[in-house]
Design a protein around this motif. Structure first.
Motif, PDB file in Angstrom:
ATOM      1  N   PRO A  48       0.810  -1.235   0.000  1.00 17.29           N
ATOM      2  CA  PRO A  48       0.000   0.000   0.000  1.00 17.29           C
ATOM      3  C   PRO A  48       0.839   1.279   0.000  1.00 17.29           C
ATOM      4  O   PRO A  48       0.461   2.268  -0.619  1.00 17.29           O
ATOM      5  CB  PRO A  48      -0.818  -0.109   1.285  1.00 17.29           C
ATOM      6  CG  PRO A  48      -0.890  -1.563   1.576  1.00 17.29           C
ATOM      7  CD  PRO A  48       0.411  -2.132   1.086  1.00 17.29           C
ATOM      8  N   VAL A  49       1.973   1.252   0.671  1.00 18.00           N
ATOM      9  CA  VAL A  49       2.830   2.436   0.718  1.00 18.00           C
ATOM     10  C   VAL A  49       3.648   2.563  -0.567  1.00 18.00           C
ATOM     11  O   VAL A  49       3.911   3.660  -1.049  1.00 18.00           O
ATOM     12  CB  VAL A  49       3.766   2.365   1.950  1.00 18.00           C
ATOM     13  CG1 VAL A  49       4.754   3.501   1.959  1.00 18.00           C
ATOM     14  CG2 VAL A  49       2.949   2.356   3.226  1.00 18.00           C
ATOM     15  N   LEU A  50       4.044   1.431  -1.140  1.00 21.84           N
ATOM     16  CA  LEU A  50       4.937   1.446  -2.293  1.00 21.84           C
ATOM     17  C   LEU A  50       4.241   1.690  -3.634  1.00 21.84           C
ATOM     18  O   LEU A  50       4.884   2.142  -4.578  1.00 21.84           O
ATOM     19  CB  LEU A  50       5.709   0.125  -2.373  1.00 21.84           C
ATOM     20  CG  LEU A  50       6.722  -0.112  -1.270  1.00 21.84           C
ATOM     21  CD1 LEU A  50       7.372  -1.464  -1.437  1.00 21.84           C
ATOM     22  CD2 LEU A  50       7.768   0.983  -1.261  1.00 21.84           C
ATOM     23  N   THR A  51       2.968   1.404  -3.736  1.00 20.06           N
ATOM     24  CA  THR A  51       2.281   1.498  -5.023  1.00 20.06           C
ATOM     25  C   THR A  51       2.441   2.872  -5.689  1.00 20.06           C
ATOM     26  O   THR A  51       2.800   2.940  -6.860  1.00 20.06           O
ATOM     27  CB  THR A  51       0.790   1.134  -4.870  1.00 20.06           C
ATOM     28  OG1 THR A  51       0.708  -0.211  -4.399  1.00 20.06           O
ATOM     29  CG2 THR A  51       0.060   1.250  -6.183  1.00 20.06           C
ATOM     30  N   PRO A  52       2.222   3.990  -4.986  1.00 13.76           N
ATOM     31  CA  PRO A  52       2.415   5.288  -5.655  1.00 13.76           C
ATOM     32  C   PRO A  52       3.862   5.529  -6.084  1.00 13.76           C
ATOM     33  O   PRO A  52       4.108   6.080  -7.152  1.00 13.76           O
ATOM     34  CB  PRO A  52       1.995   6.311  -4.598  1.00 13.76           C
ATOM     35  CG  PRO A  52       1.277   5.567  -3.547  1.00 13.76           C
ATOM     36  CD  PRO A  52       1.710   4.154  -3.631  1.00 13.76           C
TER      37      PRO A  52
END
Length: 185
Positions: A48-52
């Motif tokens: 969730p943190v890495l997707t962007p």
């Protein structure tokens, strides 16, 4: 940085997440099994943190550098939050925060490898060839490091001395890193 309970709680959870992020990066570098249940858990926790960031940052070869960058940014944020809790102004110590964050990130990677090598040595004595996901992941994480050192010091009569030299290299790098930080302050 502090002994008050708020700082301790924030620091503990942030450091745990930072280490999970770094483990994801190291597993990727070592080519560990992506479908290992523990690898999948790490991916689910960090995705969730890495997707962007994965959309913004390019891959370097086959390696996604977003976990490493995210870990570094989280360390910087942790130091800034802890300094604000203590009542310090960020403008005065931003350079020190950045250098300390680089040192913390490198030191955390070295610590992960240190304990992974210890785990790998113990696994090789107690349960060689284990099919459990945890020992497999530890062995896959340390295998490239062992191979690198075995090129320089091959096993002697069935005795692999590479873990000893890995420990020495880690200790040497950590001591030089500590000396560098002391000189900067």
């Amino acid at each position: 940085m502090g002994t008050d309970p708020i700082s301790l709680i924030i620091s503990t959870f942030a450091q745990l997440y930072i280490h999970i992020m770094l483990v994801r990066f190291l597993l990727q570098i070592s080519g560990a099994d992506y479908y290992n249940p523990l690898s999948q858990s790490i991916v689910k926790i960090t995705q969730p943190v890495l997707t962007p960031l994965q959309r913004l940052l390019p891959k370097v070869g086959r390696i996604d550098i977003s976990p490493l960058i995210t870990a570094f940014v989280l360390v910087v944020a942790l130091y800034c939050v802890l300094l604000l809790i203590k009542g310090y102004a960020l403008q005065e110590g931003l350079g020190i925060v950045l250098l300390s964050s680089v040192a913390y990130t490198i030191n955390a990677i070295l610590n992960i490898y240190f304990y992974a090598v210890i785990g790998s040595v113990i696994i090789s004595w107690i349960a060689p060839g284990s099919y459990h996901p945890a020992p497999q992941l530890i062995m896959q994480l340390t295998e490239p490091l062992f191979k690198l050192f075995q090129k320089v010091i091959p096993p002697i009569g069935g005795l692999d001395l590479s873990p000893i030299f890995i420990f020495l290299a880690i200790q040497l790098i950590q001591s030089q890193l500590a000396q560098l930080i002391i000189r900067l302050y």
